[in-house]
Design a protein around this motif. Sequence first.
Motif, PDB file in Angstrom:
ATOM      1  N   PRO A   8      42.385  56.289  46.689  1.00  0.00           N
ATOM      2  CA  PRO A   8      43.552  55.526  47.157  1.00  0.00           C
ATOM      3  C   PRO A   8      43.335  54.019  47.118  1.00  0.00           C
ATOM      4  O   PRO A   8      44.262  53.257  46.806  1.00  0.00           O
ATOM      5  N   VAL A   9      42.123  53.565  47.423  1.00  0.00           N
ATOM      6  CA  VAL A   9      41.837  52.127  47.396  1.00  0.00           C
ATOM      7  C   VAL A   9      41.935  51.581  45.979  1.00  0.00           C
ATOM      8  O   VAL A   9      42.553  50.535  45.729  1.00  0.00           O
ATOM      9  N   ILE A  10      41.347  52.290  45.022  1.00  0.00           N
ATOM     10  CA  ILE A  10      41.362  51.831  43.633  1.00  0.00           C
ATOM     11  C   ILE A  10      42.786  51.797  43.083  1.00  0.00           C
ATOM     12  O   ILE A  10      43.207  50.826  42.431  1.00  0.00           O
ATOM     13  N   ASP A  11      43.557  52.847  43.351  1.00  0.00           N
ATOM     14  CA  ASP A  11      44.937  52.859  42.869  1.00  0.00           C
ATOM     15  C   ASP A  11      45.759  51.740  43.513  1.00  0.00           C
ATOM     16  O   ASP A  11      46.664  51.180  42.888  1.00  0.00           O
ATOM     17  N   GLU A  12      45.436  51.398  44.747  1.00  0.00           N
ATOM     18  CA  GLU A  12      46.138  50.292  45.393  1.00  0.00           C
ATOM     19  C   GLU A  12      45.753  48.956  44.778  1.00  0.00           C
ATOM     20  O   GLU A  12      46.596  48.064  44.622  1.00  0.00           O
ATOM     21  N   LEU A  13      44.493  48.783  44.412  1.00  0.00           N
ATOM     22  CA  LEU A  13      44.071  47.569  43.710  1.00  0.00           C
ATOM     23  C   LEU A  13      44.862  47.391  42.414  1.00  0.00           C
ATOM     24  O   LEU A  13      45.260  46.279  42.058  1.00  0.00           O
ATOM     25  N   ILE A  14      45.097  48.495  41.714  1.00  0.00           N
ATOM     26  CA  ILE A  14      45.885  48.441  40.482  1.00  0.00           C
ATOM     27  C   ILE A  14      47.308  48.013  40.778  1.00  0.00           C
ATOM     28  O   ILE A  14      47.877  47.155  40.093  1.00  0.00           O
ATOM     29  N   ARG A  15      47.904  48.607  41.823  1.00  0.00           N
ATOM     30  CA  ARG A  15      49.292  48.254  42.167  1.00  0.00           C
ATOM     31  C   ARG A  15      49.404  46.780  42.550  1.00  0.00           C
ATOM     32  O   ARG A  15      50.420  46.146  42.293  1.00  0.00           O
ATOM     33  N   GLN A  16      48.363  46.258  43.169  1.00  0.00           N
ATOM     34  CA  GLN A  16      48.397  44.853  43.584  1.00  0.00           C
ATOM     35  C   GLN A  16      47.884  43.908  42.500  1.00  0.00           C
ATOM     36  O   GLN A  16      47.774  42.712  42.720  1.00  0.00           O
ATOM     37  N   LYS A  17      47.559  44.466  41.327  1.00  0.00           N
ATOM     38  CA  LYS A  17      47.162  43.664  40.151  1.00  0.00           C
ATOM     39  C   LYS A  17      45.938  42.797  40.439  1.00  0.00           C
ATOM     40  O   LYS A  17      45.899  41.614  40.111  1.00  0.00           O
ATOM     41  N   THR A  30      26.175  57.832  39.865  1.00  0.00           N
ATOM     42  CA  THR A  30      27.086  57.030  40.680  1.00  0.00           C
ATOM     43  C   THR A  30      27.694  55.915  39.846  1.00  0.00           C
ATOM     44  O   THR A  30      27.081  55.415  38.894  1.00  0.00           O
ATOM     45  N   SER A  31      28.892  55.529  40.218  1.00  0.00           N
ATOM     46  CA  SER A  31      29.601  54.466  39.504  1.00  0.00           C
ATOM     47  C   SER A  31      29.340  53.121  40.170  1.00  0.00           C
ATOM     48  O   SER A  31      28.836  53.043  41.292  1.00  0.00           O
ATOM     49  N   ARG A  32      29.703  52.074  39.458  1.00  0.00           N
ATOM     50  CA  ARG A  32      29.553  50.711  39.950  1.00  0.00           C
ATOM     51  C   ARG A  32      30.918  50.045  39.984  1.00  0.00           C
ATOM     52  O   ARG A  32      31.765  50.304  39.129  1.00  0.00           O
ATOM     53  N   PHE A  33      31.092  49.166  40.952  1.00  0.00           N
ATOM     54  CA  PHE A  33      32.385  48.514  41.163  1.00  0.00           C
ATOM     55  C   PHE A  33      32.183  47.015  41.258  1.00  0.00           C
ATOM     56  O   PHE A  33      31.181  46.538  41.807  1.00  0.00           O
ATOM     57  N   LEU A  34      33.135  46.267  40.713  1.00  0.00           N
ATOM     58  CA  LEU A  34      33.148  44.822  40.891  1.00  0.00           C
ATOM     59  C   LEU A  34      34.584  44.330  40.861  1.00  0.00           C
ATOM     60  O   LEU A  34      35.450  44.911  40.207  1.00  0.00           O
ATOM     61  N   MET A  35      34.842  43.266  41.612  1.00  0.00           N
ATOM     62  CA  MET A  35      36.194  42.706  41.681  1.00  0.00           C
ATOM     63  C   MET A  35      36.114  41.200  41.875  1.00  0.00           C
ATOM     64  O   MET A  35      35.222  40.691  42.557  1.00  0.00           O
ATOM     65  N   PHE A  77      31.146  43.530  45.087  1.00  0.00           N
ATOM     66  CA  PHE A  77      30.382  44.457  44.262  1.00  0.00           C
ATOM     67  C   PHE A  77      30.258  45.853  44.865  1.00  0.00           C
ATOM     68  O   PHE A  77      29.468  46.646  44.380  1.00  0.00           O
ATOM     69  N   SER A  78      31.034  46.156  45.901  1.00  0.00           N
ATOM     70  CA  SER A  78      30.862  47.460  46.532  1.00  0.00           C
ATOM     71  C   SER A  78      32.195  48.009  47.017  1.00  0.00           C
ATOM     72  O   SER A  78      32.979  47.285  47.635  1.00  0.00           O
ATOM     73  N   LEU A  79      32.425  49.271  46.727  1.00  0.00           N
ATOM     74  CA  LEU A  79      33.556  49.982  47.324  1.00  0.00           C
ATOM     75  C   LEU A  79      33.158  50.646  48.630  1.00  0.00           C
ATOM     76  O   LEU A  79      33.985  50.854  49.506  1.00  0.00           O
ATOM     77  N   LYS A  80      31.876  50.970  48.773  1.00  0.00           N
ATOM     78  CA  LYS A  80      31.413  51.698  49.949  1.00  0.00           C
ATOM     79  C   LYS A  80      31.664  50.922  51.228  1.00  0.00           C
ATOM     80  O   LYS A  80      32.054  51.486  52.262  1.00  0.00           O
TER      81      LYS A  80
END
Length: 368
Positions: A8-17, A30-35, A77-80
């Motif tokens: 849900p968090v990732i899909d919301e990031l997409i909606r908020q561009k 495990t995957s890695r995240f950055l924003m 750098f973290s979704l956790k």
Amino acid sequence: MEEISFIPVIDELIRQKRPFALYRLPGEKTSRFLMQSEGDVRIISTLEALNEQKGFVVAPFRASAGCPVVLIQPDIFSLKDFDLSQVGEVSCIEPVKVPHDVVMDDLHGSYWENYVRCFDVFIGALHKEQFAKLVLSRKQEMYRSDGFSPAAAFYNACERYIYSYVYLCYTPQTGLWLGSTPELILSGEQGAWHTVALAGTQSVQNGELPRQWDEKNRKEQAYVSSYIRDQLLSFDIHPQEEGPYPVFAGALSHLRTDFRFALPGNNDLGSLLQLLHPTPAVCGLPKEEAYRFILENEGYDRRYYSGFIGWLDPEGKTDLYVNLRCMSITHDTLSLYAGGGLLSSSTLDDEWQETEKKMLTMRRLFEP
């Protein structure tokens, strides 16, 4: 899998561009995240301008004003431990299994008819010996179902394709892309670097790698290996080689040769990428002439398909992959991309079936 709770968090990031990348390296669990939460992503005019740069790169097949090289320079750098207040109120959605999405009609005729027209032009040039190899690709659009979750599709791909680089990435300039690619263009750290020649395609046979490869596939792979070897030597790089040998790529297999080498310094990675990209695995030979021929005759803009994507860090670990087995995602449509290398011995039906099999890499993510 704990990571699924982040959907849900990732899909919301997409909606908020919000510009971000979510990726998983081959073989990792495990995957890695950055924003990038502050400022605009950086627009890079040429690959050479990536020299001494650090960040997540999204590079197109052909850079242009409307399709630039983009560099995400992240500060998260973290979704956790993600602070949900940074994305506002997160929509309460559950991951859903979506049915096969329906292929959209092609505005310019059927996908098959368009492919036949392009194949005739490409194979004609090969028969005239204008080129040793050309890569013909195509795009197929599908309606996006209401329940389709890009984040859920990403985690589905991670489970299915353990030998591939899987990513989900959004920036305002590139839009949203999802992919599962087997082809490394550059990785390394602390002076030890690695690239590969990947070409030739066969289906996996009863879960096992094929042992026999016909002359067309072996020749196609040899062209790519020779090109990479020559390009590295022109950069005064003398690599150690291993291969060719078959490797998994989802339900397909390719022939791979590894090139490992040292660099005297890491300040010219952009120049090295300019030298390698696009390889004959996605373009053709001779390179520049094939590149122009594809742009003039393929009939559509590849955009970020067959470009490259990944983390670039001259002082740390770099992992960049050719953007294959991918799709671009909009509010209404999913655009799937696939291509194949043509030699003068190529046949229409075989090459079409190869693109169909490659598109299954993304289409299987829609299965219930």
